[in-house]
Design an enzyme around this catalytic site. Structure first.
Site, PDB file in Angstrom:
ATOM      1  N   ASP A 202       0.826  -1.209   0.000  1.00 27.69           N
ATOM      2  CA  ASP A 202       0.000   0.000   0.000  1.00 27.69           C
ATOM      3  C   ASP A 202       0.863   1.263   0.000  1.00 27.69           C
ATOM      4  O   ASP A 202       0.575   2.234   0.708  1.00 27.69           O
ATOM      5  CB  ASP A 202      -0.938   0.013   1.216  1.00 27.69           C
ATOM      6  CG  ASP A 202      -2.082  -0.987   1.086  1.00 27.69           C
ATOM      7  OD1 ASP A 202      -2.187  -1.655   0.041  1.00 27.69           O
ATOM      8  OD2 ASP A 202      -2.877  -1.098   2.046  1.00 27.69           O
TER       9      ASP A 202
ATOM     10  N   HIS B 213      -4.059  -3.071  -4.061  1.00 26.33           N
ATOM     11  CA  HIS B 213      -5.497  -2.769  -4.207  1.00 26.33           C
ATOM     12  C   HIS B 213      -5.846  -2.379  -5.636  1.00 26.33           C
ATOM     13  O   HIS B 213      -5.018  -1.826  -6.360  1.00 26.33           O
ATOM     14  CB  HIS B 213      -5.909  -1.584  -3.305  1.00 26.33           C
ATOM     15  CG  HIS B 213      -5.941  -1.909  -1.850  1.00 26.33           C
ATOM     16  ND1 HIS B 213      -7.074  -2.366  -1.209  1.00 26.33           N
ATOM     17  CD2 HIS B 213      -4.975  -1.852  -0.904  1.00 26.33           C
ATOM     18  CE1 HIS B 213      -6.809  -2.560   0.077  1.00 26.33           C
ATOM     19  NE2 HIS B 213      -5.531  -2.254   0.293  1.00 26.33           N
TER      20      HIS B 213
END
Ligand code: ZN
Ligand code: FE
Length: 244
Positions: free
Chosen positions: A134, A172
């Site tokens: 992330d 993601h």
């Protein structure tokens, strides 16, 4: 020169991507950031692969939720030493300057703080592959939960220095939302407008938009393109408030 790694994208939870890395030469398989275990175990089993290791980028549950089941199934779990207290499933702890291996393929561990304090990335230099968790996303970067913009800016400078054809595997599917903000951040950047149109088409068909490449991010990612920590901070705060 060892055979190319196979890398398989495995969607887990709402919008996470976990990854399977398979080395045909050694028959080893690594799972990266298994937010849940079963989809990865199934994807591996379908291919006749056995997951021997897990590489964890940071402690958040959407990246570690599958670790315990993976471990019970025989995998050795590697993750950031600085977050060991928050990841009780770790067997091996690593930090900046360490290396991890799959067969003969070596990944350098980078400390890339900001999203979490101990966040790490895995850079397989000879394969031209980086797992960014992330930190670096397609057209975006991670939120600053445990760090500051100066740290994330430092991470972006490191990523930006990689060869353009380096493939970027992030945690993601945030590309469409990131792209909508990127257009606002850089309204005159034609590459962003073109990419967003492609991303919109892919998402309309339910298709994934990652992996990406460093070259594409250098052209279209405002956070990677930011010229200073202050500029990145401004973009990050605006994206946090953005309702696109
Ligand atoms: Zn996270
Ligand atoms: Fe996440």
């Amino acid at each position: 020169m060892s055979a190319a790694l196979e890398i398989v994208r495995v969607p887990v939870l709402a919008d996470n991507y976990a990854w399977l890395i398979h080395d045909p030469a050694s028959a080893e398989t690594v799972a990266v950031d298994p937010g849940e275990a079963q989809p990865l175990l199934d994807a591996a089993a379908q291919r006749g692969w056995t997951i021997g290791q897990v590489w964890t980028t940071h402690w958040h549950p959407d990246h570690t939720g599958g670790n315990a089941a993976m471990r019970a199934a025989g995998a050795r779990i590697t993750g950031p030493a600085a977050e060991a207290a928050k990841i009780p499933t770790l067997d091996v702890t690593v930090g900046e300057g360490d290396t991890v291996r799959i067969g003969d393929h070596v990944a350098d561990v980078w400390h890339v703080p900001g999203h979490t304090a101990g966040h790490i990335a895995f850079h397989l230099r000879d394969d031209g592959v980086v797992f960014t968790g992330d930190t670096l996303f397609a057209m975006g970067c991670g939120r600053l939960f445990e760090g500051d913009a100066a740290q994330m800016y430092g991470n972006m400078r490191r990523y930006a220095a990689l060869p353009d054809d380096t493939r970027v595997y992030c945690g993601h599917e945030y590309t469409q939302s990131n792209g909508r903000y990127a257009r606002v951040a850089e309204p005159d950047n034609q590459a962003i407008a073109e990419r967003l149109a492609e991303v919109d088409a892919l998402r309309a068909r339910g298709e994934a938009t990652v992996p990406t490449t460093i070259g594409l991010e250098r052209a279209t990612n405002p956070f990677l393109r930011a010229g200073s920590a202050e500029a990145l901070a401004k973009f990050r705060a605006a994206k946090d408030a953005f309702k696109g």
